[in-house]
Write a protein that holds these residues in place. Structure first.
Motif, mmCIF file in Angstrom:
data_model
loop_
_atom_site.group_PDB
_atom_site.id
_atom_site.type_symbol
_atom_site.label_atom_id
_atom_site.label_comp_id
_atom_site.label_asym_id
_atom_site.label_seq_id
_atom_site.Cartn_x
_atom_site.Cartn_y
_atom_site.Cartn_z
ATOM 1 N N SER A 1 1.109 -1.293 -0.248
ATOM 2 C CA SER A 1 0.171 0.571 0.151
ATOM 3 C C SER A 1 1.088 0.888 0.238
ATOM 4 C CB SER A 1 -1.002 -0.270 1.034
ATOM 5 O OG SER A 1 -1.141 -0.274 2.184
ATOM 6 N N HIS A 2 1.742 1.370 0.712
ATOM 7 C CA HIS A 2 2.944 2.552 0.914
ATOM 8 C C HIS A 2 3.423 2.450 -0.321
ATOM 9 C CE1 HIS A 2 2.338 3.822 4.623
ATOM 10 N NE2 HIS A 2 2.162 3.009 5.573
ATOM 11 N N GLY A 3 3.810 2.031 -1.352
ATOM 12 C CA GLY A 3 4.550 2.254 -2.474
ATOM 13 C C GLY A 3 3.637 2.438 -3.345
ATOM 14 N N SER A 4 2.277 3.019 -3.131
ATOM 15 C CA SER A 4 1.500 3.067 -4.108
ATOM 16 C C SER A 4 1.727 5.038 -4.554
ATOM 17 C CB SER A 4 -0.174 2.749 -3.688
ATOM 18 O OG SER A 4 -0.495 3.824 -2.635
ATOM 19 N N ALA A 5 1.624 5.208 -3.166
ATOM 20 C CA ALA A 5 2.097 6.552 -3.197
ATOM 21 C C ALA A 5 4.004 6.991 -3.314
ATOM 22 C CB ALA A 5 1.765 7.454 -1.865
ATOM 23 N N ILE A 6 4.699 5.862 -3.340
ATOM 24 C CA ILE A 6 6.479 6.354 -4.158
ATOM 25 C C ILE A 6 6.064 6.527 -5.284
ATOM 26 C CG2 ILE A 6 8.107 5.793 -3.600
ATOM 27 C CD1 ILE A 6 7.276 5.449 -0.153
ATOM 28 N N MET A 7 5.593 5.422 -6.375
ATOM 29 C CA MET A 7 5.960 5.023 -6.561
ATOM 30 C C MET A 7 5.775 5.892 -7.872
ATOM 31 S SD MET A 7 5.524 0.462 -7.256
ATOM 32 C CE MET A 7 5.710 0.819 -9.285
ATOM 33 N N VAL A 8 6.085 6.989 -9.015
ATOM 34 C CA VAL A 8 5.163 8.294 -9.358
ATOM 35 C C VAL A 8 5.494 9.343 -7.879
ATOM 36 C CG1 VAL A 8 3.945 9.699 -11.028
ATOM 37 C CG2 VAL A 8 5.017 7.482 -11.549
ATOM 38 N N SER A 9 5.874 9.790 -7.436
ATOM 39 C CA SER A 9 5.732 10.357 -6.378
ATOM 40 C C SER A 9 3.825 11.632 -6.180
ATOM 41 C CB SER A 9 6.792 11.785 -5.653
ATOM 42 O OG SER A 9 6.457 12.421 -4.776
ATOM 43 N N ASN A 10 3.539 11.112 -5.367
ATOM 44 C CA ASN A 10 2.495 12.428 -5.239
ATOM 45 C C ASN A 10 3.150 13.471 -4.605
ATOM 46 O OD1 ASN A 10 0.724 9.775 -4.736
ATOM 47 N ND2 ASN A 10 0.134 10.017 -2.868
ATOM 48 N N GLU A 11 4.366 13.586 -4.395
ATOM 49 C CA GLU A 11 4.735 14.996 -4.243
ATOM 50 C C GLU A 11 4.785 15.582 -5.622
ATOM 51 O OE1 GLU A 11 8.122 17.761 -1.553
ATOM 52 O OE2 GLU A 11 7.758 15.471 -2.196
ATOM 53 N N ARG A 12 5.764 14.755 -6.639
ATOM 54 C CA ARG A 12 5.062 15.428 -8.095
ATOM 55 C C ARG A 12 4.396 15.703 -8.261
ATOM 56 N NH1 ARG A 12 9.604 15.311 -10.916
ATOM 57 N NH2 ARG A 12 11.120 14.453 -9.519
ATOM 58 N N ILE A 13 3.750 14.732 -8.302
ATOM 59 C CA ILE A 13 1.960 14.813 -8.884
ATOM 60 C C ILE A 13 1.812 16.680 -8.749
ATOM 61 C CG2 ILE A 13 -0.287 13.959 -9.448
ATOM 62 C CD1 ILE A 13 1.216 11.427 -9.233
ATOM 63 N N LEU A 14 1.094 16.552 -7.400
ATOM 64 C CA LEU A 14 0.686 17.144 -6.631
ATOM 65 C C LEU A 14 1.177 18.829 -7.053
ATOM 66 C CD1 LEU A 14 -0.080 16.357 -2.875
ATOM 67 C CD2 LEU A 14 -1.311 16.979 -5.099
ATOM 68 N N ASN A 15 2.994 18.304 -7.422
ATOM 69 C CA ASN A 15 3.280 20.039 -7.703
ATOM 70 C C ASN A 15 2.968 20.018 -9.272
ATOM 71 O OD1 ASN A 15 4.910 20.265 -5.028
ATOM 72 N ND2 ASN A 15 6.270 19.319 -5.889
ATOM 73 N N HIS A 16 3.098 19.553 -9.929
ATOM 74 C CA HIS A 16 2.326 19.543 -10.989
ATOM 75 C C HIS A 16 1.005 19.688 -11.460
ATOM 76 C CE1 HIS A 16 2.116 18.865 -15.848
ATOM 77 N NE2 HIS A 16 1.244 18.382 -15.303
ATOM 78 N N ASN A 17 0.138 19.652 -10.198
ATOM 79 C CA ASN A 17 -0.625 19.868 -10.540
ATOM 80 C C ASN A 17 -1.001 21.443 -9.470
ATOM 81 O OD1 ASN A 17 -1.945 17.574 -10.927
ATOM 82 N ND2 ASN A 17 -3.156 17.110 -9.841
#
Length: 397
Positions: free
Chosen positions: A371-387
């Motif tokens: 479950s914790h891999g889901s937030a790290i494989m393509v980082s949520n932080e990177r996605i939120l920065n793009h958003n």
């Protein structure tokens, strides 16, 4: 036949869609289930499970019907991904990543005769397709490349130092991103289908991870040379926005929903055991289970609403390329991963010490780590920065 919130595995298969006598999906799931613990413990590629996917025709499930495939929609693929994720998260992620690549080819590569022929041959050959979209020294930004395609006559050459190639050693084809030419800007990218016989992979790293251990995705120096017809005609920016990102986020979400299904099943079993010990008395953990089912439904709705949205606009490039759609599909990935982590943690609390013990049928360790891999494989932080950048120019609600 898509059940949006049920924990039941789908019983349809590509065999029914194309009229072939192939392994039924329930038999595939039995093979996946029997190998899941060993795959996780040893961190090895789920070879038996992938072979079962081949035997069921599942590796060509997204190939268009016009080319002999099953032509499954994204929603249907997510349902299969969910069923696999309920047994082995690594196998589900391989299925999800494979079809993200296949759909990129089928939706953007049909102008190339060799790519069209390859897709048609998938129905009988069932090759496994991997991706190499990240690169050393670009900070995980898949929309930028330092390597470039070079041409000599009608042949291309490509050298890419990739920190991760998902199941690269076991793939028959690797789709790699690169600059269109040595003179092109880093963002002017193309996608190249590199056949196994045209590729040399030199391993540059290892894959000993907390979760998704069977995806076997170390780094490689990829060197490829082949016919220039294997360079996908469309620009990678269109492939990414219209297909690769939305299908990846929905199919990953389906795999993660399967993990959540498995955790919820164990939590329910724990509560039912307690209820049988005290007939007529509702165990205190039943209230926690009821709360868990609310969050589980949120995850299911997140995944399948996004899948239905994509299927509804799949032939509309303008809608797929809109800023609003990009924001919403990125939100699916972030939301699904956050909900999964919450669901597994809640299920562990319900199961208590039985979920914490490795010798228990209710053990949660594999689900918790995956479950914790889901937030790290393509980082949520990177996605939120793009958003954050997109939200500055988005004029919708």
């Amino acid at each position: 036949m898509i059940a949006m919130t049920t924990l039941e595995a789908p019983q349809t298969s590509p065999a029914q869609a194309v009229g072939l006598d192939l392994m039924p999906l329930d038999e595939v799931l039995a093979v996946v289930r029997s190998n899941a613990e060993l795959v996780d413990r040893e961190g090895r590629f789920p070879a038996e499970s992938v072979q079962a996917l081949r035997a069921a025709g599942l590796l060509s499930a997204s190939v268009p019907k016009s080319l002999g495939g099953a032509g499954m929609t994204l929603t249907e693929l997510a349902t299969v991904s969910r069923a696999l994720g309920g047994e082995c998260a690594s196998t589900a992620m391989i299925f999800a990543m494979h079809h993200t690549q296949v759909m990129s080819l089928s939706r953007h590569g049909l102008e190339s005769p060799v790519i069209r022929d390859f897709l048609a041959s998938m129905v009988t050959d069932q090759p496994l397709v991997a991706s190499a979209t990240t690169e050393i020294n670009i900070g995980g930004d898949v929309r930028s490349s330092s390597c470039a395609v070079e041409y000599e006559g009608d042949r291309y050459t490509l050298t890419k130092n990739a920190p991760v190639i998902s199941y690269g050693e076991y793939a028959d084809v690797v789709l790699a991103t690169a600059r269109r030419s040595p003179e092109s800007a880093p963002s002017d990218q193309v996608l190249v289908a590199c056949l196994r016989e045209d590729v040399t992979l030199q391993k540059t790293g290892t894959w000993d991870t907390m979760g998704f251990r069977g995806t076997c995705s170390p780094g490689f120096m990829l060197r490829a040379s082949g016919s220039a017809e294997w360079v996908v005609p469309a620009t990678y920016s269109d492939i990414s926005a219209q297909t690769m990102l939305p299908t990846a986020h929905v199919l990953w979400g389906g795999a993660w929903l399967g993990i959540a299904d498995a955790a919820v099943r164990k939590a329910r079993k724990s509560v039912q055991k307690l209820a049988r010990k005290t007939p007529g008395v509702t165990p205190p953990s039943a209230a926690r289970l009821a709360e868990l089912l609310v969050v589980h439904q949120q995850l299911s709705d997140t995944v399948f609403t996004a899948g239905a949205k994509f299927d509804a606009i799949s032939d509309d490039p303008a809608a797929l390329g809109a800023i609003g759609f990009a924001l919403s599909i990125n939100n699916v990935k972030v939301t699904a991963s956050d909900l999964l982590i919450d669901i597994v943690a809640r299920a562990l609390l319900i199961c208590g010490i039985a979920g914490y013990r490795e010798d228990s049928e209710l053990r949660m360790s594999r689900h918790l780590r995956d479950s914790h891999g889901s937030a790290i494989m393509v980082s949520n932080e990177r996605i939120l920065n793009h958003n954050a950048q997109l939200s500055l120019v988005y004029k919708g609600l």
